[in-house]
Scaffold this active site. Structure first.
Site, PDB file in Angstrom:
ATOM      1  N   PHE A  21       0.860  -1.190   0.000  1.00  0.00           N
ATOM      2  CA  PHE A  21       0.000   0.000   0.000  1.00  0.00           C
ATOM      3  C   PHE A  21       0.898   1.244   0.000  1.00  0.00           C
ATOM      4  O   PHE A  21       1.960   1.235   0.615  1.00  0.00           O
ATOM      5  CB  PHE A  21      -0.889  -0.048   1.247  1.00  0.00           C
ATOM      6  N   ALA A  71       1.386   3.983   1.521  1.00  0.00           N
ATOM      7  CA  ALA A  71       1.955   4.567   2.739  1.00  0.00           C
ATOM      8  C   ALA A  71       2.840   3.608   3.525  1.00  0.00           C
ATOM      9  O   ALA A  71       3.409   3.990   4.549  1.00  0.00           O
ATOM     10  CB  ALA A  71       0.835   5.081   3.641  1.00  0.00           C
ATOM     11  N   LYS A  72       2.982   2.363   3.070  1.00  0.00           N
ATOM     12  CA  LYS A  72       3.859   1.410   3.749  1.00  0.00           C
ATOM     13  C   LYS A  72       5.319   1.804   3.524  1.00  0.00           C
ATOM     14  O   LYS A  72       5.638   2.553   2.592  1.00  0.00           O
ATOM     15  CB  LYS A  72       3.630  -0.005   3.226  1.00  0.00           C
ATOM     16  N   PRO A  73       6.233   1.281   4.361  1.00  0.00           N
ATOM     17  CA  PRO A  73       7.652   1.601   4.157  1.00  0.00           C
ATOM     18  C   PRO A  73       8.136   1.306   2.730  1.00  0.00           C
ATOM     19  O   PRO A  73       8.894   2.078   2.149  1.00  0.00           O
ATOM     20  CB  PRO A  73       8.360   0.710   5.187  1.00  0.00           C
TER      21      PRO A  73
END
Length: 365
Positions: free
Chosen positions: A183, A185-187
């Site tokens: 996704f 916004a994940k790292p």
């Protein structure tokens, strides 16, 4: 000063030329699903994690669903997990007709409390699904030992911990199956939805590979009931670029977290990372009793915050049929009322971090 929480614009700008080139390559070739970019990504993911097999899928949620489908989890089965997580963890269990069985969390790490797992096991239990929350892996050795003792499988929900280390092993390589999310916004995030499944078991991999395409083993020949869980080739191309730079991003996230902790220590409860593991800091989450008041003050100062997560799973309306009540999982409930995530991304400057932390500290005066 106005702070960006995840700064996805900066993430694009830093490697925009590379992103644009690979996107054009995919679009001009008309290879939109399961092309060479996806194959390249799966190879790179496998090598990075040091897993025998890696499979790109359509989302982190579908990664969890696909893994349980391949394991044969179905109605009447039970899967042990944590109530302090994003809904996808328990939701996918329920989608298969199985029962999510909740175990409270460890107050310091926010991950499942391994000392409480065994008493939740019944003759219907088929799997344990620990969540590696906020970027730090759960106590995988202890969980795997419990699973082995009771002939269970372990599925790591590593949606927030891709790249983290546990006793030298990378997240997604320390259990029967590891599932992660890409996704945005994940790292390690793509420009839409995406995820991956990892395993050391060839038979399980081949089954999931078929089930990812509606159970198809060759064109229009379907061995299993499956799903449409393929990763878009465009997202794979984006991830190929981002994975090449991911080590640097993790280092910068860790530096941001270090600065936060140094400046906030003694003022609020800061995150605790165990000595035998690392975090990729999907979130930097503090605990504070006057959360709403502090959030309001920070918002006025241009500092965004988030709450991951305000309502534990056992108190969500959709799980009312499980007949849990307030007080059943007290640590999760307390944490849900106190956690607050600060802006976290690799691009936060020292000035921005000092601005954020000084506003937090000054709010107590």
């Amino acid at each position: 000063m106005k702070i960006d929480f995840a700064n996805l614009t900066k993430a694009y700008d830093e490697h925009s030329a590379e992103f644009e080139q690979v996107s054009l390559d995919v679009m001009s070739s008309a290879r939109y699903i399961l092309g060479k970019e996806t194959e390249e990504l799966e190879t790179s993911l496998r090598e990075y994690v040091k897993s025998d097999y890696a499979l790109g899928v359509s989302s982190g949620t579908d990664a969890l669903l696909l893994s349980m489908m391949a394991l044969g989890i179905r109605g009447g089965d039970e899967v042990i997990t944590t109530p302090f997580t994003f809904i996808a963890t328990a939701e996918t269990i329920a989608c298969l007709g199985a029962k999510p069985v909740f175990v409270d969390i460890d107050e310091e790490t926010f991950n499942i409390d391994v000392s409480q797992i065994e008493k939740a096991i019944t003759d219907k239990t088929k799997a344990i699904m620990p969540v590696s929350l906020y970027g730090q892996m759960a106590d995988m050795d202890e969980i795997n030992a419990i699973a082995a003792k009771h002939n269970l499988v372990v599925i790591e929900d590593a949606a927030q911990s891709f790249g983290a280390l546990y006793k030298g092993k990378r997240s997604c390589s320390a259990s029967t199956i590891g599932c992660t999310s890409f996704f945005p916004a994940k790292p390690l995030g793509c420009f839409g939805d995406g995820g991956a499944v990892f395993t050391q078991d060839r038979e399980l991999y081949e089954k999931m590979k078929a089930m990812r395409v509606h159970g198809q083993v060759k064109r229009y020949t379907h061995k299993y009931i499956g799903m449409g869980g393929r990763l878009d080739n465009l997202q794979a191309a984006i991830l190929n670029v981002k994975l090449r730079h991911y080590g640097k991003d993790i280092e910068r996230r860790q530096q941001v977290a270090k600065q936060y902790t140094e400046l906030l220590k003694g003022h609020v409860l800061t995150p605790s990372i165990k000595e035998d593991r690392t975090s990729v800091w999907a979130q930097y989450t503090i605990r504070i009793k006057n959360r709403e008041e502090l959030q309001s003050k920070l918002k006025e100062a241009g500092i965004p915050t988030a709450v991951h997560y305000p309502i534990p799973m056992h108190l969500q309306e959709c799980f009312a049929y499980l007949e849990h009540k307030k007080g059943d999982f007290p640590i999760s409930e307390t944490c849900a009322s106190e956690v607050m995530s600060l802006p976290m991304n690799p691009y936060l400057t020292t000035d921005e971090i000092e601005y954020i932390t000084s506003n937090i500290i000054n709010s107590f005066r």
